[in-house]
Design an enzyme around this catalytic site. Structure first.
Site, PDB file in Angstrom:
ATOM      1  N   LEU A  13      -3.652  -1.518  -6.456  1.00 46.02           N
ATOM      2  CA  LEU A  13      -4.646  -1.315  -7.517  1.00 46.02           C
ATOM      3  C   LEU A  13      -4.230  -2.037  -8.798  1.00 46.02           C
ATOM      4  O   LEU A  13      -5.076  -2.610  -9.501  1.00 46.02           O
ATOM      5  CB  LEU A  13      -4.817   0.197  -7.764  1.00 46.02           C
ATOM      6  CG  LEU A  13      -5.938   0.614  -8.700  1.00 46.02           C
ATOM      7  CD1 LEU A  13      -7.308   0.131  -8.216  1.00 46.02           C
ATOM      8  CD2 LEU A  13      -5.962   2.142  -8.863  1.00 46.02           C
ATOM      9  N   ASP A 104      -8.338  11.576  -1.650  1.00 44.92           N
ATOM     10  CA  ASP A 104      -9.084  12.466  -0.745  1.00 44.92           C
ATOM     11  C   ASP A 104      -8.127  13.387   0.030  1.00 44.92           C
ATOM     12  O   ASP A 104      -8.567  14.383   0.595  1.00 44.92           O
ATOM     13  CB  ASP A 104      -9.928  11.634   0.235  1.00 44.92           C
ATOM     14  CG  ASP A 104      -9.122  10.606   1.020  1.00 44.92           C
ATOM     15  OD1 ASP A 104      -8.061  10.163   0.531  1.00 44.92           O
ATOM     16  OD2 ASP A 104      -9.536  10.244   2.136  1.00 44.92           O
ATOM     17  N   TYR A 127       2.307  14.328   0.718  1.00 47.24           N
ATOM     18  CA  TYR A 127       1.652  13.366  -0.183  1.00 47.24           C
ATOM     19  C   TYR A 127       0.480  14.042  -0.909  1.00 47.24           C
ATOM     20  O   TYR A 127       0.409  14.011  -2.146  1.00 47.24           O
ATOM     21  CB  TYR A 127       1.180  12.151   0.623  1.00 47.24           C
ATOM     22  CG  TYR A 127       0.244  11.225  -0.128  1.00 47.24           C
ATOM     23  CD1 TYR A 127       0.709  10.406  -1.147  1.00 47.24           C
ATOM     24  CD2 TYR A 127      -1.124  11.178   0.192  1.00 47.24           C
ATOM     25  CE1 TYR A 127      -0.157   9.564  -1.836  1.00 47.24           C
ATOM     26  CE2 TYR A 127      -1.989  10.342  -0.488  1.00 47.24           C
ATOM     27  CZ  TYR A 127      -1.508   9.534  -1.506  1.00 47.24           C
ATOM     28  OH  TYR A 127      -2.372   8.705  -2.181  1.00 47.24           O
TER      29      TYR A 127
HETATM   30  N1  LIG Z   1      -3.954   3.253  -0.695  1.00 46.57           N
HETATM   31  C1  LIG Z   1      -4.871   4.189  -0.389  1.00 46.57           C
HETATM   32  O1  LIG Z   1      -5.456   4.185   0.697  1.00 46.57           O
HETATM   33  C2  LIG Z   1      -5.206   5.269  -1.386  1.00 46.57           C
HETATM   34  C3  LIG Z   1      -6.171   6.200  -1.065  1.00 46.57           C
HETATM   35  C4  LIG Z   1      -6.508   7.178  -2.002  1.00 46.57           C
HETATM   36  C5  LIG Z   1      -5.861   7.212  -3.228  1.00 46.57           C
HETATM   37  N2  LIG Z   1      -4.879   6.304  -3.500  1.00 46.57           N
HETATM   38  C6  LIG Z   1      -4.221   6.357  -4.815  1.00 46.57           C
HETATM   39  O2  LIG Z   1      -4.544   5.157  -5.499  1.00 46.57           O
HETATM   40  C7  LIG Z   1      -3.480   4.813  -6.400  1.00 46.57           C
HETATM   41  C8  LIG Z   1      -3.100   3.354  -6.200  1.00 46.57           C
HETATM   42  O3  LIG Z   1      -2.607   3.191  -4.885  1.00 46.57           O
HETATM   43  P1  LIG Z   1      -2.238   1.770  -4.288  1.00 46.57           P
HETATM   44  O4  LIG Z   1      -2.981   1.601  -3.051  1.00 46.57           O
HETATM   45  O5  LIG Z   1      -2.308   0.738  -5.371  1.00 46.57           O
HETATM   46  O6  LIG Z   1      -0.692   2.040  -3.912  1.00 46.57           O
HETATM   47  P2  LIG Z   1       0.524   1.019  -3.738  1.00 46.57           P
HETATM   48  O7  LIG Z   1       0.039  -0.349  -3.434  1.00 46.57           O
HETATM   49  O8  LIG Z   1       1.473   1.686  -2.818  1.00 46.57           O
HETATM   50  O9  LIG Z   1       1.155   0.985  -5.192  1.00 46.57           O
HETATM   51  C9  LIG Z   1       1.879   2.050  -5.721  1.00 46.57           C
HETATM   52  C10 LIG Z   1       2.681   1.503  -6.853  1.00 46.57           C
HETATM   53  O10 LIG Z   1       3.362   2.587  -7.504  1.00 46.57           O
HETATM   54  C11 LIG Z   1       4.625   2.104  -7.897  1.00 46.57           C
HETATM   55  N3  LIG Z   1       5.569   3.192  -8.127  1.00 46.57           N
HETATM   56  C12 LIG Z   1       6.180   3.998  -7.220  1.00 46.57           C
HETATM   57  N4  LIG Z   1       7.018   4.830  -7.849  1.00 46.57           N
HETATM   58  C13 LIG Z   1       6.937   4.548  -9.184  1.00 46.57           C
HETATM   59  C14 LIG Z   1       7.562   5.055 -10.329  1.00 46.57           C
HETATM   60  N5  LIG Z   1       8.474   6.036 -10.270  1.00 46.57           N
HETATM   61  N6  LIG Z   1       7.231   4.529 -11.542  1.00 46.57           N
HETATM   62  C15 LIG Z   1       6.343   3.514 -11.630  1.00 46.57           C
HETATM   63  N7  LIG Z   1       5.727   2.984 -10.575  1.00 46.57           N
HETATM   64  C16 LIG Z   1       6.021   3.498  -9.358  1.00 46.57           C
HETATM   65  C17 LIG Z   1       5.064   1.201  -6.745  1.00 46.57           C
HETATM   66  O11 LIG Z   1       6.045   0.318  -7.231  1.00 46.57           O
HETATM   67  P3  LIG Z   1       7.189  -0.244  -6.239  1.00 46.57           P
HETATM   68  O12 LIG Z   1       6.475  -0.999  -5.180  1.00 46.57           O
HETATM   69  O13 LIG Z   1       8.035  -1.070  -7.134  1.00 46.57           O
HETATM   70  O14 LIG Z   1       7.871   0.976  -5.704  1.00 46.57           O
HETATM   71  C18 LIG Z   1       3.763   0.487  -6.436  1.00 46.57           C
HETATM   72  O15 LIG Z   1       3.624  -0.682  -7.219  1.00 46.57           O
HETATM   73  C19 LIG Z   1      -2.373   5.814  -6.134  1.00 46.57           C
HETATM   74  O16 LIG Z   1      -2.450   6.840  -7.097  1.00 46.57           O
HETATM   75  C20 LIG Z   1      -2.710   6.392  -4.764  1.00 46.57           C
HETATM   76  O17 LIG Z   1      -2.217   7.699  -4.616  1.00 46.57           O
HETATM   77  C21 LIG Z   1      -4.548   5.322  -2.614  1.00 46.57           C
END
Ligand SMILES: NC(=O)c1ccc[n+]([C@@H]2O[C@H](COP(=O)([O-])OP(=O)(O)OC[C@H]3O[C@@H](n4cnc5c(N)ncnc54)[C@H](OP(=O)(O)O)[C@@H]3O)[C@@H](O)[C@H]2O)c1
Length: 285
Positions: A13, A104, A127
């Site tokens: 994101l 979700d 999670y």
């Molecule tokens: N992906 C899905 O299907 C999905 C579905 C529903 C909701 N969401 C929500 O959408 C949001 C964005 O998800 P995404 O898909 O972009 O996830 P993502 O690609 O896994 O990115 C998560 C990011 O959070 C960073 N992170 C982890 N621990 C951290 C910390 N202590 N301090 C600062 N940054 C940290 C990670 O950095 P590093 O890589 O350096 O660890 C990574 O860049 C999240 O809140 C997730 O829960 C995702």
């Protein structure tokens, strides 16, 4: 000029916000990755919030490894719950509006119609539980917040279902995908656009919202559409959740009712097939 801090710029994101930044000349962004701004580290947060006055913080940081979280309980809690709380406390102290992304997976998937924001939560795994605890901590700490729950995020960035299916299509002749879990795929760039719209409209209807692309499908249907668009010849078999055991239990039905955000922002949300086509063509570029 509206000043915005975005956490986790290297996540899926976070990348989408960076892509959109140049299209929004009235918004000034500061992007931080997890080593520049670790949301579990209060000193880091304080230092970044002290660099300039921000109007908004968009928190994209999360521990998103759903299966690994079943073992890494402490770390998932530290990031998804306590990290969200730390960010909310800083937003409260510095007078910043927080836009936080949730999931979700706060629901148990027992419903048979799309979940409203007011529906009872009951996460099935670590999670979802830690994300829910993060939501609660934010709501308790800070009035000026938006929590946006989304589902099945994919994009041209990082690892996600779209990219996994395309990779498997180039490696295998046949694949089985779960056909009995129902949800709504969401193009992360659509979600990022909506977040920026909240900011540009200076919306003050704080609270929890649901956002996903329109339509409900199974992972099998989603995979089928991906292979159709990619003109892949791979043989796709429908399997059941019980055929594909995972450490974390997933909701069987996690479609989100999005009418609250549609009415509040006066928007029409794109159908999932339409957004998938756009994501696929962006991937091709
Ligand atoms: N992906 C899905 O299907 C999905 C579905 C529903 C909701 N969401 C929500 O959408 C949001 C964005 O998800 P995404 O898909 O972009 O996830 P993502 O690609 O896994 O990115 C998560 C990011 O959070 C960073 N992170 C982890 N621990 C951290 C910390 N202590 N301090 C600062 N940054 C940290 C990670 O950095 P590093 O890589 O350096 O660890 C990574 O860049 C999240 O809140 C997730 O829960 C995702």
């Amino acid at each position: 000029m509206i000043n915005i801090l975005v956490t986790a710029k290297d996540g899926q994101l976070g990348h989408c916000f960076q892509d959109l930044a140049s299209k929004h000349q009235n918004l000034q962004f500061v992007f931080k990755n997890s080593s520049e701004l670790d949301i579990t580290n209060k000193d880091h947060i304080e230092a970044v919030f002290n660099t300039q006055a921000f109007d908004y913080c968009i928190n994209c940081a999360a521990y998103t490894a759903v299966d690994k979280a079943e073992e890494a309980v402490e770390l998932a809690n530290k990031v998804n719950h306590l990290g969200a709380q730390n960010i909310a406390e800083a937003c409260e102290k510095f007078g910043v509006t927080l836009i936080h992304i949730s999931t979700d997976f706060v629901f148990d998937g027992e419903a048979h119609s799309p979940y409203l924001e007011s529906a009872s939560t009951n996460p099935l795994g670590v999670y979802g539980k830690t994300k829910l605890d993060g939501e609660k901590a934010i709501a308790k700490t800070l009035e000026q917040h938006f929590i946006i729950r989304t589902s099945w995020l994919y994009s041209e960035y990082k690892n996600n279902f779209l990219k996994t299916m395309l990779r498997l299509a180039s490696q295998r002749d046949e694949i089985g995908v779960v056909g009995d879990q129902i949800g709504s795929p969401t193009y992360a760039k659509d979600l990022a656009e909506v977040v920026l719209q909240i900011i540009e409209q200076n919306d003050t209807n704080f609270g929890t919202y649901h956002y996903s692309n329109q339509g409900e499908v199974s992972w099998y249907d989603f995979a089928n559409e991906i292979f159709k668009i990619a003109q892949s010849q791979i043989k796709l078999n429908k399997i059941e959740t019980s055929d594909y055991p995972t450490p974390a239990k997933r909701p069987m039905y996690s479609v989100l009712n999005t009418s609250k955000i549609e009415k509040t922002l006066n928007i029409k949300i794109p159908a999932w097939e339409k957004s998938l086509l756009i994501a696929y063509s962006n991937l091709e570029e």
